[in-house]
Design a protein around this motif. Sequence first.
Motif, PDB file in Angstrom:
ATOM      1  N   SER A  28       0.863  -1.168   0.000  1.00  0.00           N
ATOM      2  CA  SER A  28       0.000   0.000   0.000  1.00  0.00           C
ATOM      3  C   SER A  28       0.902   1.220   0.000  1.00  0.00           C
ATOM      4  O   SER A  28       1.921   1.252   0.681  1.00  0.00           O
ATOM      5  N   THR A  29       0.571   2.214  -0.790  1.00  0.00           N
ATOM      6  CA  THR A  29       1.403   3.397  -0.891  1.00  0.00           C
ATOM      7  C   THR A  29       0.550   4.614  -1.170  1.00  0.00           C
ATOM      8  O   THR A  29      -0.508   4.493  -1.793  1.00  0.00           O
ATOM      9  N   LYS A  30       0.947   5.764  -0.674  1.00  0.00           N
ATOM     10  CA  LYS A  30       0.203   6.992  -0.880  1.00  0.00           C
ATOM     11  C   LYS A  30       0.828   7.832  -1.988  1.00  0.00           C
ATOM     12  O   LYS A  30       0.139   8.515  -2.724  1.00  0.00           O
ATOM     13  N   THR A  31       2.130   7.796  -2.108  1.00  0.00           N
ATOM     14  CA  THR A  31       2.831   8.596  -3.097  1.00  0.00           C
ATOM     15  C   THR A  31       3.339   7.704  -4.214  1.00  0.00           C
ATOM     16  O   THR A  31       4.026   6.723  -3.961  1.00  0.00           O
ATOM     17  N   LYS A  32       2.998   8.050  -5.436  1.00  0.00           N
ATOM     18  CA  LYS A  32       3.445   7.249  -6.566  1.00  0.00           C
ATOM     19  C   LYS A  32       4.919   7.505  -6.854  1.00  0.00           C
ATOM     20  O   LYS A  32       5.397   8.642  -6.767  1.00  0.00           O
ATOM     21  N   THR A  33       5.626   6.452  -7.196  1.00  0.00           N
ATOM     22  CA  THR A  33       7.044   6.531  -7.511  1.00  0.00           C
ATOM     23  C   THR A  33       7.237   6.778  -9.006  1.00  0.00           C
ATOM     24  O   THR A  33       6.546   6.184  -9.833  1.00  0.00           O
ATOM     25  N   HIS A 256      -0.081  -4.398 -15.895  1.00  0.00           N
ATOM     26  CA  HIS A 256      -0.771  -3.193 -16.357  1.00  0.00           C
ATOM     27  C   HIS A 256      -1.370  -2.436 -15.171  1.00  0.00           C
ATOM     28  O   HIS A 256      -1.161  -1.228 -15.006  1.00  0.00           O
ATOM     29  N   SER A 257      -2.109  -3.152 -14.328  1.00  0.00           N
ATOM     30  CA  SER A 257      -2.743  -2.540 -13.156  1.00  0.00           C
ATOM     31  C   SER A 257      -1.709  -1.980 -12.185  1.00  0.00           C
ATOM     32  O   SER A 257      -1.863  -0.871 -11.648  1.00  0.00           O
ATOM     33  N   LEU A 258      -0.632  -2.749 -11.977  1.00  0.00           N
ATOM     34  CA  LEU A 258       0.439  -2.319 -11.077  1.00  0.00           C
ATOM     35  C   LEU A 258       1.057  -1.005 -11.537  1.00  0.00           C
ATOM     36  O   LEU A 258       1.233  -0.072 -10.748  1.00  0.00           O
ATOM     37  N   LEU A 259       1.384  -0.923 -12.809  1.00  0.00           N
ATOM     38  CA  LEU A 259       2.014   0.285 -13.344  1.00  0.00           C
ATOM     39  C   LEU A 259       1.076   1.480 -13.258  1.00  0.00           C
ATOM     40  O   LEU A 259       1.492   2.602 -12.948  1.00  0.00           O
ATOM     41  N   GLU A 260      -0.191   1.243 -13.519  1.00  0.00           N
ATOM     42  CA  GLU A 260      -1.162   2.337 -13.554  1.00  0.00           C
ATOM     43  C   GLU A 260      -1.463   2.885 -12.169  1.00  0.00           C
ATOM     44  O   GLU A 260      -1.648   4.096 -11.990  1.00  0.00           O
ATOM     45  N   THR A 261      -1.516   2.002 -11.170  1.00  0.00           N
ATOM     46  CA  THR A 261      -1.947   2.437  -9.839  1.00  0.00           C
ATOM     47  C   THR A 261      -0.800   2.806  -8.912  1.00  0.00           C
ATOM     48  O   THR A 261      -0.988   3.573  -7.961  1.00  0.00           O
ATOM     49  N   THR A 262       0.399   2.270  -9.163  1.00  0.00           N
ATOM     50  CA  THR A 262       1.502   2.419  -8.221  1.00  0.00           C
ATOM     51  C   THR A 262       2.541   3.444  -8.644  1.00  0.00           C
ATOM     52  O   THR A 262       3.179   4.077  -7.803  1.00  0.00           O
ATOM     53  N   PHE A 263       2.702   3.637  -9.949  1.00  0.00           N
ATOM     54  CA  PHE A 263       3.800   4.465 -10.442  1.00  0.00           C
ATOM     55  C   PHE A 263       3.319   5.700 -11.182  1.00  0.00           C
ATOM     56  O   PHE A 263       2.250   5.719 -11.781  1.00  0.00           O
ATOM     57  N   ASP A 264       4.150   6.729 -11.121  1.00  0.00           N
ATOM     58  CA  ASP A 264       3.963   7.924 -11.919  1.00  0.00           C
ATOM     59  C   ASP A 264       4.770   7.717 -13.185  1.00  0.00           C
ATOM     60  O   ASP A 264       6.004   7.810 -13.181  1.00  0.00           O
ATOM     61  N   LEU A 265       4.102   7.362 -14.270  1.00  0.00           N
ATOM     62  CA  LEU A 265       4.776   6.999 -15.515  1.00  0.00           C
ATOM     63  C   LEU A 265       5.130   8.255 -16.304  1.00  0.00           C
ATOM     64  O   LEU A 265       4.269   9.053 -16.657  1.00  0.00           O
ATOM     65  N   MET A 266       6.416   8.404 -16.568  1.00  0.00           N
ATOM     66  CA  MET A 266       6.909   9.602 -17.245  1.00  0.00           C
ATOM     67  C   MET A 266       7.805   9.213 -18.410  1.00  0.00           C
ATOM     68  O   MET A 266       8.567   8.249 -18.322  1.00  0.00           O
ATOM     69  N   PRO A 267       7.730   9.960 -19.532  1.00  0.00           N
ATOM     70  CA  PRO A 267       8.608   9.660 -20.680  1.00  0.00           C
ATOM     71  C   PRO A 267      10.049  10.049 -20.384  1.00  0.00           C
ATOM     72  O   PRO A 267      10.322  10.738 -19.419  1.00  0.00           O
TER      73      PRO A 267
END
Length: 267
Positions: A28-33, A256-267
């Motif tokens: 569980s995490t509040k801030t996306k990495t 897919h779900s993990l990346l979308e909910t846990t991480f801040d995806l940046m180019p």
Amino acid sequence: MPSLLFKCIPFIHPKPHPSPLSLVTAMSTKTKTRLRGVVFDMDGTLTVPVIDFSSMYKAVLGETEYRRIRQENPSGIDILHLIESWSPDEQRKANEIILDFERLGRERLQIMPGAAELCGFLDSKKIRFATECVLAWSIREVMIWSDRRGLITRNVKEAVDLYHQRFEIVFSPALSREFRPYKPDPAPLLHICSTWDVQPNEVMMVGDSLKDDVACGKRAGAFTCLLDEKGRYCSADFTELDLEPDFKVASLAEVHSLLETTFDLMP
């Protein structure tokens, strides 16, 4: 066997992760990495497993030797490194057997469920992602795709080319076993990070092998995600090898779900 020589692989000093992560089932995490790249294994990750590795190892080693080495290495046999100490003639015969099994695998090549959807999602985020192969398309196509995705595999270039052509999903950089040293050495992953100009702790390695994919990612300083469709691995395996992935999932849909909910995806 042909080889590609990379005379200089810049070493990127991995930075520690911002905080230790547990498996996805307990996280569980509040801030996306922040995450800027995803690197995929191919066989058993982007493709449905079709190569009978046990039969291949037995064909190379013989039944008795296979059993002996398997008992000494319960986590799995690294056949590529094992045969490197053999005589040139023994290596040639072993490689012919391995290539025959891989040719049969290419004839039955199937895309892993969820792979196309996951790649489409990453495309929409403009995030880089890679796999294990050597890209054999034109320079112009490499330029078009180089900011989007990549791959690392211990399979040969022909298998990666076939994946690109059959499923029309292209990865770059895509490093096959023609790139030396191969997984579990971190060199291919560090090479991709250098090519992308990102730090390893901004990248995730996704694969189905604890001893190859997770080990490669850990040694490079990247996040690691173990794809375990059939529940082969448990906490005892992680403890025995001192290799605990940051995340463990049962499908690419979960990635897919993990990346979308846990991480801040940046180019």
